[in-house]
Design a protein around this motif. Structure first.
Motif, mmCIF file in Angstrom:
data_model
loop_
_atom_site.group_PDB
_atom_site.id
_atom_site.type_symbol
_atom_site.label_atom_id
_atom_site.label_comp_id
_atom_site.label_asym_id
_atom_site.label_seq_id
_atom_site.Cartn_x
_atom_site.Cartn_y
_atom_site.Cartn_z
ATOM 1 N N TYR A 196 0.840 -1.194 0.000
ATOM 2 C CA TYR A 196 0.000 0.000 0.000
ATOM 3 C C TYR A 196 0.876 1.246 0.000
ATOM 4 C CZ TYR A 196 -4.316 -2.564 1.069
ATOM 5 O OH TYR A 196 -5.413 -3.397 1.018
ATOM 6 N N ASP A 197 0.757 2.058 -1.024
ATOM 7 C CA ASP A 197 1.341 3.397 -1.030
ATOM 8 C C ASP A 197 0.261 4.327 -0.502
ATOM 9 O OD1 ASP A 197 2.026 6.058 -1.803
ATOM 10 O OD2 ASP A 197 3.390 5.257 -3.312
ATOM 11 N N LEU A 198 0.531 4.987 0.624
ATOM 12 C CA LEU A 198 -0.490 5.755 1.321
ATOM 13 C C LEU A 198 -0.784 7.107 0.673
ATOM 14 C CD1 LEU A 198 0.659 4.936 4.968
ATOM 15 C CD2 LEU A 198 -0.963 3.690 3.505
ATOM 16 N N SER A 199 -0.106 7.408 -0.417
ATOM 17 C CA SER A 199 -0.344 8.660 -1.129
ATOM 18 C C SER A 199 -1.808 8.789 -1.524
ATOM 19 C CB SER A 199 0.506 8.720 -2.402
ATOM 20 O OG SER A 199 1.864 8.505 -2.115
ATOM 21 N N GLY A 200 -2.335 9.991 -1.391
ATOM 22 C CA GLY A 200 -3.702 10.246 -1.811
ATOM 23 C C GLY A 200 -4.727 10.066 -0.713
ATOM 24 N N LEU A 201 -4.299 9.564 0.456
ATOM 25 C CA LEU A 201 -5.198 9.450 1.605
ATOM 26 C C LEU A 201 -4.981 10.651 2.532
ATOM 27 C CD1 LEU A 201 -4.832 5.618 2.276
ATOM 28 C CD2 LEU A 201 -6.635 6.795 0.998
ATOM 29 N N THR A 202 -5.727 10.708 3.604
ATOM 30 C CA THR A 202 -5.591 11.785 4.584
ATOM 31 C C THR A 202 -5.435 11.177 5.974
ATOM 32 O OG1 THR A 202 -7.955 11.951 5.087
ATOM 33 C CG2 THR A 202 -7.142 13.195 3.180
ATOM 34 N N ASP A 203 -5.047 11.999 6.914
ATOM 35 C CA ASP A 203 -4.957 11.528 8.298
ATOM 36 C C ASP A 203 -6.292 10.941 8.756
ATOM 37 O OD1 ASP A 203 -2.386 12.481 8.307
ATOM 38 O OD2 ASP A 203 -2.755 14.128 9.702
ATOM 39 N N ASP A 204 -7.387 11.512 8.283
ATOM 40 C CA ASP A 204 -8.710 11.098 8.747
ATOM 41 C C ASP A 204 -9.191 9.795 8.114
ATOM 42 O OD1 ASP A 204 -8.914 13.319 10.399
ATOM 43 O OD2 ASP A 204 -9.851 14.554 8.842
ATOM 44 N N ASN A 205 -8.845 9.550 6.838
ATOM 45 C CA ASN A 205 -9.414 8.363 6.188
ATOM 46 C C ASN A 205 -8.428 7.226 5.971
ATOM 47 O OD1 ASN A 205 -7.863 8.998 3.915
ATOM 48 N ND2 ASN A 205 -9.590 9.655 2.661
ATOM 49 N N LEU A 206 -7.177 7.436 6.316
ATOM 50 C CA LEU A 206 -6.144 6.440 6.012
ATOM 51 C C LEU A 206 -6.466 5.075 6.607
ATOM 52 C CD1 LEU A 206 -2.308 6.996 6.156
ATOM 53 C CD2 LEU A 206 -3.312 4.984 7.189
ATOM 54 N N VAL A 207 -6.692 5.015 7.900
ATOM 55 C CA VAL A 207 -6.847 3.725 8.579
ATOM 56 C C VAL A 207 -8.068 2.978 8.054
ATOM 57 C CG1 VAL A 207 -7.229 2.583 10.794
ATOM 58 C CG2 VAL A 207 -5.634 4.510 10.647
ATOM 59 N N ALA A 208 -9.211 3.618 8.025
ATOM 60 C CA ALA A 208 -10.448 2.944 7.611
ATOM 61 C C ALA A 208 -10.394 2.532 6.144
ATOM 62 C CB ALA A 208 -11.644 3.846 7.862
ATOM 63 N N THR A 209 -9.799 3.372 5.300
ATOM 64 C CA THR A 209 -9.756 3.067 3.869
ATOM 65 C C THR A 209 -8.913 1.829 3.597
ATOM 66 O OG1 THR A 209 -10.042 5.408 3.301
ATOM 67 C CG2 THR A 209 -9.180 3.960 1.585
ATOM 68 N N VAL A 210 -7.744 1.764 4.206
ATOM 69 C CA VAL A 210 -6.872 0.595 3.997
ATOM 70 C C VAL A 210 -7.501 -0.657 4.603
ATOM 71 C CG1 VAL A 210 -4.606 -0.405 4.504
ATOM 72 C CG2 VAL A 210 -4.787 2.006 3.834
ATOM 73 N N GLN A 211 -8.057 -0.536 5.788
ATOM 74 C CA GLN A 211 -8.705 -1.690 6.414
ATOM 75 C C GLN A 211 -9.839 -2.231 5.541
ATOM 76 O OE1 GLN A 211 -9.925 -0.123 10.206
ATOM 77 N NE2 GLN A 211 -7.997 -0.644 11.218
ATOM 78 N N ASN A 212 -10.680 -1.336 5.029
ATOM 79 C CA ASN A 212 -11.799 -1.762 4.196
ATOM 80 C C ASN A 212 -11.323 -2.417 2.906
ATOM 81 O OD1 ASN A 212 -13.670 -0.804 6.043
ATOM 82 N ND2 ASN A 212 -13.934 1.169 5.020
ATOM 83 N N ASP A 213 -10.271 -1.862 2.321
ATOM 84 C CA ASP A 213 -9.762 -2.432 1.078
ATOM 85 C C ASP A 213 -9.199 -3.840 1.315
ATOM 86 O OD1 ASP A 213 -8.943 -1.900 -1.831
ATOM 87 O OD2 ASP A 213 -7.064 -2.569 -0.925
ATOM 88 N N TRP A 214 -8.447 -3.999 2.384
ATOM 89 C CA TRP A 214 -7.873 -5.312 2.696
ATOM 90 C C TRP A 214 -8.978 -6.346 2.957
ATOM 91 C CZ3 TRP A 214 -3.123 -7.388 2.338
ATOM 92 C CH2 TRP A 214 -2.877 -8.587 2.999
ATOM 93 N N THR A 215 -9.975 -5.935 3.731
ATOM 94 C CA THR A 215 -11.043 -6.863 4.109
ATOM 95 C C THR A 215 -11.967 -7.174 2.946
ATOM 96 O OG1 THR A 215 -11.002 -6.048 6.395
ATOM 97 C CG2 THR A 215 -12.982 -7.217 5.676
#
Length: 444
Positions: A196-215
């Motif tokens: 995961y390259d975290l570019s393009g996310l924000t402090d607010d959505n980073l964790v939930a976005t990556v978790q949702n994508d993985w799951t």
């Protein structure tokens, strides 16, 4: 760390800038005789059987050398979800309109995956075409080259700006490419894992976005971690989080820790892509020490550093060994982006006919780790690709500057850097002795 690579990586590795916003278009044409063969029941069963075949590479990450795999080049008319030129250029590539530095050797790419540009013919008189990463034949060829040259596998780049675009063609594009890469990895006995390259996310959505994508996607609809070729370390699926602690990437200390620990609780082995100055907070966000300490493996980003610093590798290795962590140093062939940034020097960090990358590999081998990351397999954008590239002026358009492999005065075959990466893999994993001189000929 120069920071130049980081700003470029921010922009092209998914920040949604001019090229990224155009989204990537890739060719859905196979190198088998017809697309219909892939849609028949027989073709589907053959692919299913291939996916069930165990990967010959027995993939892990310890004792392995992986290459970063962008899979982001696109062409109008390639039949992909995005179906537009991207990463080569915004619109049709033509003189003055390109965002890549190193021209590929198109003579070794499958003809079904090549698309006509707006450039004049190459120096050898042949049409100036470029490939699409959506092509099944192109992806298969990339992994066949990895197998041929002894590169252990690929870290599939998955960009924050793509995974946040739920329901949009760019995310479907990314999913399709990574499914094709899975099939190619299984076919050719190479390992792969998601980075995961975290570019393009924000402090607010980073964790939930990556978790949702993985799951929902990686372990859900795509089922990538169920592949026989997906890298597992100690029985744990590998995931790489790139951008932790960078000043120009999202993520707080707490959010980063939450994400790492969430993956660990899911039974994953977590690699972190961190700044080169991670130990001292140089060019890095302050206070990220606990984040780095939580990782199973640490991979400091070395691209942009024009020197070979043995002490850097030694000190990184010593600290990680003392912490009970693994070390995955980054090595790369060279860097330039004058076709993207007006006024930037041509051949900015010279490859020195392979010696620059080789001396990095020597330093890695001497520091005692058996692991490494090659940046990158297919990034022609910033001239860091090890995939086949134009050897000289005969293989580039006559009306536009591009970097060629003979820029430092030595004629090299277009596959030289793949052969060099294979030799480096053997030296780093200890199956070949350390040699301060390049052990392969310039031309195979």
């Amino acid at each position: 760390m120069t920071g130049r690579k980081h700003s470029r990586r921010t922009f092209l590795r998914g920040a949604g800038g001019a090229v990224g916003a155009g989204a990537a278009a890739w060719v859905g044409i196979s190198n088998i005789s017809s697309a219909s063969a892939e849609t028949t029941a027989q073709g589907k069963e053959a692919r299913s059987a291939a996916r069930r075949k165990p990967a010959a590479a027995a993939p892990g990450v310890k004792g392995k050398v992986y290459a970063g795999y962008q899979g982001w080049f696109a062409a109008a008319g390639d039949g992909s979800p995005v179906n537009a030129w991207t990463h080569w250029a915004s619109g049709t590539p033509a003189p003055g309109n390109q965002t890549f530095e190193l021209y590929p050797d198109i003579s070794v790419y499958p003809a079904s995956g090549l698309y006509q540009t707006g450039y004049a013919n190459l120096g050898n008189g042949k049409p100036a075409k470029l490939f699409s990463s959506y092509s099944t034949a192109v992806v298969d060829q990339h992994f066949a080259w990895m197998q041929q040259h002894g590169i252990d596998g690929a870290a599939l780049q998955r960009f924050g700006s793509d995974i946040v675009a739920i329901g949009q063609p760019r995310l479907q594009q990314r999913n399709d490419i990574q499914s094709k890469a899975r099939d190619a990895a299984e076919k050719h006995g190479r390992g792969f894992y998601i980075e995961y390259d975290l570019s393009g996310l924000t402090d607010d959505n980073l964790v939930a976005t990556v978790q949702n994508d993985w799951t929902n996607t990686i372990t859900g609809t795509l089922k990538l971690t169920s592949s026989s070729a997906y890298a597992h370390e100690g029985g744990k699926p590998v995931v790489h989080l790139w951008g932790l602690g960078f000043t120009n990437r999202p993520g707080t200390v707490q959010g980063s820790l939450d994400l790492i620990n969430w993956f660990k609780n899911k039974g994953c082995y977590v690699i972190g892509g961190v700044p080169r100055g991670w130990r001292t907070d140089a060019n890095a966000k302050p206070g990220f020490g606990p984040v780095y300490a939580a990782l199973n493996m640490v991979s400091p980003w070395n691209v942009g550093n024009p020197t070979v610093d043995q002490q850097l590798f030694d000190d990184d290795m010593a600290e990680l060994k003392a912490n009970g962590q693994e070390y995955q140093p980054v090595i790369y062939p060279g860097f330039a982006w004058s076709n993207w940034h007006t006024g930037a020097p041509k051949n900015e960090i010279p490859r020195k006919a392979g010696n620059f990358m080789w001396q990095q590999a020597v330093a890695v081998a001497r520091c005692g780790t058996k692991n490494a990351f090659v940046a990158m397999f297919d990034e022609y954008d910033e001239a860091t690709a090890i995939a086949p590239a134009a050897t000289d002026a005969s293989q580039i358009p006559t009306n536009q500057y591009f970097l060629t492999l003979d820029a430092d005065g030595t004629h090299l075959s277009s596959d030289f850097y793949m052969r060099l990466a294979g030799a480096a893999t053997k030296m780093i994993n200890g199956s070949a002795p350390i040699s301060t001189t390049i052990p392969i000929p310039p031309v195979a």
